[in-house]
Design an enzyme around this catalytic site. Structure first.
Site, PDB file in Angstrom:
ATOM      1  CB  SER A 279     -23.251 -43.679  24.101  1.00  0.00           C
ATOM      2  OG  SER A 279     -22.710 -44.977  22.804  1.00  0.00           O
TER       3      SER A 279
HETATM    4  N1  SAH Z   1     -23.710 -46.064  18.811  1.00  0.00           N
HETATM    5  C1  SAH Z   1     -25.243 -46.686  19.885  1.00  0.00           C
HETATM    6  C2  SAH Z   1     -24.411 -47.109  20.815  1.00  0.00           C
HETATM    7  C3  SAH Z   1     -24.406 -48.692  21.214  1.00  0.00           C
HETATM    8  S1  SAH Z   1     -23.518 -50.123  21.795  1.00  0.00           S
HETATM    9  C4  SAH Z   1     -25.788 -45.694  19.969  1.00  0.00           C
HETATM   10  O1  SAH Z   1     -26.521 -43.953  20.000  1.00  0.00           O
HETATM   11  O2  SAH Z   1     -27.034 -45.855  20.329  1.00  0.00           O
HETATM   12  C5  SAH Z   1     -22.222 -50.363  20.759  1.00  0.00           C
HETATM   13  C6  SAH Z   1     -23.015 -51.360  19.598  1.00  0.00           C
HETATM   14  O3  SAH Z   1     -21.763 -52.291  19.453  1.00  0.00           O
HETATM   15  C7  SAH Z   1     -23.926 -52.669  20.217  1.00  0.00           C
HETATM   16  O4  SAH Z   1     -25.167 -52.352  19.358  1.00  0.00           O
HETATM   17  C8  SAH Z   1     -23.287 -53.808  19.547  1.00  0.00           C
HETATM   18  O5  SAH Z   1     -24.376 -54.444  19.464  1.00  0.00           O
HETATM   19  C9  SAH Z   1     -22.445 -53.430  18.229  1.00  0.00           C
HETATM   20  N2  SAH Z   1     -21.477 -54.083  18.052  1.00  0.00           N
HETATM   21  C10 SAH Z   1     -20.352 -55.333  18.538  1.00  0.00           C
HETATM   22  N3  SAH Z   1     -19.351 -55.033  18.217  1.00  0.00           N
HETATM   23  C11 SAH Z   1     -19.850 -54.986  16.109  1.00  0.00           C
HETATM   24  C12 SAH Z   1     -19.145 -55.414  15.124  1.00  0.00           C
HETATM   25  N4  SAH Z   1     -18.466 -55.957  14.914  1.00  0.00           N
HETATM   26  N5  SAH Z   1     -20.291 -54.622  13.750  1.00  0.00           N
HETATM   27  C13 SAH Z   1     -20.643 -54.084  14.309  1.00  0.00           C
HETATM   28  N6  SAH Z   1     -21.871 -53.448  15.753  1.00  0.00           N
HETATM   29  C14 SAH Z   1     -21.174 -54.311  16.076  1.00  0.00           C
END
Ligand code: SAH
Length: 229
Positions: free
Chosen positions: A61
């Protein structure tokens, strides 16, 4: 390291420009070395305030957004926090710098594994990384003082609302897949705020606030969007 120190402080300035005022949050953004959470080929862009690809079609993000979500979660040093969507692990470490305990759940095992490795050895405290469908929460460690979801869902997942402690905050982007979404905060009322014996109706038990327009990758799972093959 002088260069990267200067660049980390650029992220703090950028978060301020986005309206983040909580000094503890700004300090946390200034302490977490984002460079260590992005693929090596993007290292030079790590201190630009934007999202970056981390593999498997997912993104780390934008730091100002991580800061806004952390501020919206209103964290205290002893809080127990669940993050849904570990991705790179960056956001989890920012939360850890502000809270007492952080569990982060990721549905993609390969990302969880990388996040786990990236999270080690920062001296900002341990983060527990687990693999699973975060729309079901993580009942093992519930209730949580705050739950921060880093992917956008169609509605707040019921298990996440249920796993909030009294006074707990769920911060989650809500809206269509890849469309216009809003960052929402659902606050579970404390015991003293519930006048009725509580008939369990969500309108009474949770305060809903719409915070800001956002754009996130989809939350995929039982209480999210259906996955694609
Ligand atoms: N907090 C992260 C942002 C990652 S983007 C950072 O700082 O890098 C969002 C993430 O949510 C992705 O890795 C995706 O695989 C995950 N995601 C989507 N649906 C999900 C679910 N139901 N449970 C767990 N993770 C999920």
């Amino acid at each position: 390291m002088r260069g990267s120190t200067r660049q980390l402080s650029d992220l703090v300035d950028q978060a301020r420009r986005y309206g983040v005022r909580d000094e503890a949050v700004l300090e946390a953004i200034g302490r977490v070395p984002r460079q260590q959470f992005v693929p090596r080929r993007f290292a030079l862009a790590a201190y630009d305030d934007g999202p970056l690809p981390i593999g498997e079609g997912q993104t780390i993000s934008q730091p100002a957004m991580v800061a806004m979500m952390a501020e919206a979660a209103r964290l205290s040093p002893h809080d127990c926090v669940l993050e849904v969507g570990a991705g790179s692990g960056y956001g989890a470490l920012v939360l850890r710098a502000l809270a007492g305990r952080v569990v982060t759940i990721e549905r993609r095992p390969a990302l969880a594994e990388k996040a786990q490795a990236a999270l080690e050895g920062h001296g900002l405290g341990d983060v527990t990384v687990v693999v699973g469908d975060g729309t079901l929460g993580w009942p093992e460690e519930a209730p949580y003082d705050a739950i921060v979801v880093t992917a956008a869902g169609p509605a707040p997942p019921t298990p996440l609302l249920e796993q909030l402690a009294p006074g707990g905050r769920l911060v989650i982007p809500i809206g269509p897949r890849y469309g216009h979404q809003h960052l929402m905060r659902y606050t579970r009322r404390g015991q003293q705020d519930t006048h009725s014996g509580g008939n369990g109706s969500p309108g009474e038990e949770y305060r809903e606030e719409r915070l800001t327009p956002v754009r996130f990758v989809p939350l995929i799972g039982t209480h999210g969007f259906p996955g694609r093959k």
